[in-house]
Design a protein around this motif. Structure first.
Motif, PDB file in Angstrom:
ATOM      1  N   MET A 115      -4.574   7.000   3.507  1.00  0.00           N
ATOM      2  CA  MET A 115      -4.785   5.567   3.702  1.00  0.00           C
ATOM      3  C   MET A 115      -6.257   5.230   3.928  1.00  0.00           C
ATOM      4  O   MET A 115      -6.614   4.064   4.024  1.00  0.00           O
ATOM      5  CB  MET A 115      -3.983   5.072   4.904  1.00  0.00           C
ATOM      6  CG  MET A 115      -2.485   5.235   4.754  1.00  0.00           C
ATOM      7  SD  MET A 115      -1.879   4.594   3.180  1.00  0.00           S
ATOM      8  CE  MET A 115      -2.414   2.909   3.329  1.00  0.00           C
ATOM      9  N   ALA A 116      -7.108   6.248   4.032  1.00  0.00           N
ATOM     10  CA  ALA A 116      -8.524   5.973   4.281  1.00  0.00           C
ATOM     11  C   ALA A 116      -9.100   5.098   3.172  1.00  0.00           C
ATOM     12  O   ALA A 116      -8.809   5.284   1.993  1.00  0.00           O
ATOM     13  CB  ALA A 116      -9.290   7.280   4.390  1.00  0.00           C
ATOM     14  N   GLY A 117      -9.904   4.139   3.570  1.00  0.00           N
ATOM     15  CA  GLY A 117     -10.522   3.249   2.601  1.00  0.00           C
ATOM     16  C   GLY A 117     -10.875   1.924   3.242  1.00  0.00           C
ATOM     17  O   GLY A 117     -10.660   1.718   4.428  1.00  0.00           O
ATOM     18  N   THR A 118     -11.447   1.048   2.455  1.00  0.00           N
ATOM     19  CA  THR A 118     -11.800  -0.285   2.954  1.00  0.00           C
ATOM     20  C   THR A 118     -10.851  -1.315   2.354  1.00  0.00           C
ATOM     21  O   THR A 118     -10.699  -1.401   1.147  1.00  0.00           O
ATOM     22  CB  THR A 118     -13.251  -0.641   2.583  1.00  0.00           C
ATOM     23  OG1 THR A 118     -14.121   0.310   3.186  1.00  0.00           O
ATOM     24  CG2 THR A 118     -13.605  -2.025   3.094  1.00  0.00           C
ATOM     25  N   TYR A 119     -10.238  -2.075   3.218  1.00  0.00           N
ATOM     26  CA  TYR A 119      -9.221  -3.052   2.809  1.00  0.00           C
ATOM     27  C   TYR A 119      -9.728  -4.464   3.048  1.00  0.00           C
ATOM     28  O   TYR A 119     -10.446  -4.728   4.014  1.00  0.00           O
ATOM     29  CB  TYR A 119      -7.930  -2.856   3.616  1.00  0.00           C
ATOM     30  CG  TYR A 119      -7.245  -1.538   3.371  1.00  0.00           C
ATOM     31  CD1 TYR A 119      -6.125  -1.453   2.559  1.00  0.00           C
ATOM     32  CD2 TYR A 119      -7.726  -0.377   3.957  1.00  0.00           C
ATOM     33  CE1 TYR A 119      -5.492  -0.245   2.328  1.00  0.00           C
ATOM     34  CE2 TYR A 119      -7.109   0.839   3.731  1.00  0.00           C
ATOM     35  CZ  TYR A 119      -5.991   0.908   2.926  1.00  0.00           C
ATOM     36  OH  TYR A 119      -5.377   2.096   2.702  1.00  0.00           O
ATOM     37  N   GLN A 120      -9.319  -5.336   2.166  1.00  0.00           N
ATOM     38  CA  GLN A 120      -9.555  -6.761   2.369  1.00  0.00           C
ATOM     39  C   GLN A 120      -8.286  -7.356   2.972  1.00  0.00           C
ATOM     40  O   GLN A 120      -7.219  -7.273   2.367  1.00  0.00           O
ATOM     41  CB  GLN A 120      -9.858  -7.457   1.036  1.00  0.00           C
ATOM     42  CG  GLN A 120     -11.155  -7.037   0.387  1.00  0.00           C
ATOM     43  CD  GLN A 120     -12.334  -7.851   0.876  1.00  0.00           C
ATOM     44  OE1 GLN A 120     -12.171  -8.869   1.529  1.00  0.00           O
ATOM     45  NE2 GLN A 120     -13.540  -7.396   0.556  1.00  0.00           N
ATOM     46  N   PHE A 121      -8.421  -7.936   4.147  1.00  0.00           N
ATOM     47  CA  PHE A 121      -7.269  -8.592   4.770  1.00  0.00           C
ATOM     48  C   PHE A 121      -7.460 -10.097   4.680  1.00  0.00           C
ATOM     49  O   PHE A 121      -8.391 -10.656   5.254  1.00  0.00           O
ATOM     50  CB  PHE A 121      -7.135  -8.173   6.234  1.00  0.00           C
ATOM     51  CG  PHE A 121      -5.907  -8.741   6.903  1.00  0.00           C
ATOM     52  CD1 PHE A 121      -4.670  -8.127   6.736  1.00  0.00           C
ATOM     53  CD2 PHE A 121      -5.973  -9.884   7.673  1.00  0.00           C
ATOM     54  CE1 PHE A 121      -3.531  -8.641   7.333  1.00  0.00           C
ATOM     55  CE2 PHE A 121      -4.836 -10.412   8.279  1.00  0.00           C
ATOM     56  CZ  PHE A 121      -3.610  -9.783   8.104  1.00  0.00           C
TER      57      PHE A 121
END
Lengths: 166, 108
Positions: A115-121
């Motif tokens: 799940m590592a990573g950069t997410y846009q919420f």
């Protein structure tokens, strides 16, 4: 301009982000404000990210609802009501108590390193006047090196405490 | 005109809107109204793709003696929409102004 001084939020040229670390987890009990309840003997940690809309709301205007719009990693888009594997986004809530008008989004630290990573919420906030505010912030899910365990302990929530308020 | 919250470039006034926001946008006409003249009616036209909403206050647009307000919703990120506002005053003057709405995902 949002003041992030003394908060756990970071800022870069894109905007605000919040870091959630993967890594070893302890068995802990956390009470999540304002949702109530507690989670006993479960191997996760949770964070409540709170966004204060007090300065944007008119006199007599209150938050009546807030919700996830989407949570995206690169080209992977999770529609409203869905969740990424591991259930990283848990739920949303709000409080208009006192002089605070917080929209609150609750996330769980996941155990899965994939799940590592950069997410846009992306989120939406409704008010009693019919206004609908919307915004985006980022969640950076990173793997914590083993020698950072002590730092992780400092990251834990206290009971009834909001974390990551802006 | 007063442009609180609006930005200005070489083409005129514009404002940034998130595609998931539904908000009201007000123009203050007091700078063009002369003497005791007041707004008697208002009409808005919005470019296709951006919509007016009656979720705020039950009407798509409204006015006071000196201001006009339109409630806008929708739009597609990365698109710029034109909005036209026409007011008629008690003294039968007609004024028309335009602004643009730049729709983009608003980062905190």
């Amino acid at each position: 301009m949002i003041d992030t001084t003394n908060t756990a939020w970071g800022r870069d040229r894109t905007g605000l982000y919040f870091v959630i670390e993967l890594g070893p987890h302890n068995n802990n009990t956390y009470t999540q404000y304002p949702f109530g309840g507690s989670f006993n003997d479960m191997k996760f940690r949770m964070v409540d990210l709170a966004i204060n809309y007090r300065d944007q709301l008119a006199a007599g205007e209150n938050i009546t609802d807030c919700a996830k719009v989407s949570f995206e990693l690169d080209d992977q888009v999770i529609a409203a009501g869905g969740s990424i594997p591991g259930g990283t986004f848990v739920r949303s809530g709000f409080t208009n108590e006192g002089d605070n008008h917080y929209a609150i989004f609750q996330f769980i630290e996941v155990l899965d390193e994939t799940m590592a990573g950069t997410y846009q919420f992306r989120y939406r906030v409704n008010t009693n006047l019919g206004r609908q505010y919307a915004g985006t912030f980022r969640i950076k899910i990173i793997k914590s090196p083993d020698n950072f365990h002590s730092h992780r302990d400092n990251f834990a929530l206290s009971q009834g405490q909001l974390h990551g308020i802006i | 005109m007063s442009k609180t919250g609006f930005l200005q470039d070489t083409q005129g006034a514009y404002i940034i809107k998130d595609p998931d926001a539904t908000l009201d946008y007000t123009i203050d006409w007091s700078g063009v109204l002369t003497g005791a003249d007041t707004i008697s009616s208002v009409a808005y036209e919005v470019q296709s793709g951006l919509s007016m909403s009656n979720a705020i206050g039950g009407s798509y647009f409204s006015h006071t003696n000196t201001t006009s307000t339109v409630n806008l919703t929708g739009g597609t990120a990365g698109t710029i929409y034109a909005v036209e506002c026409q007011i008629t005053t008690a003294a039968s003057r007609t004024f028309v102004r335009h602004f643009r709405v730049k729709v983009e995902n608003q980062q905190l």
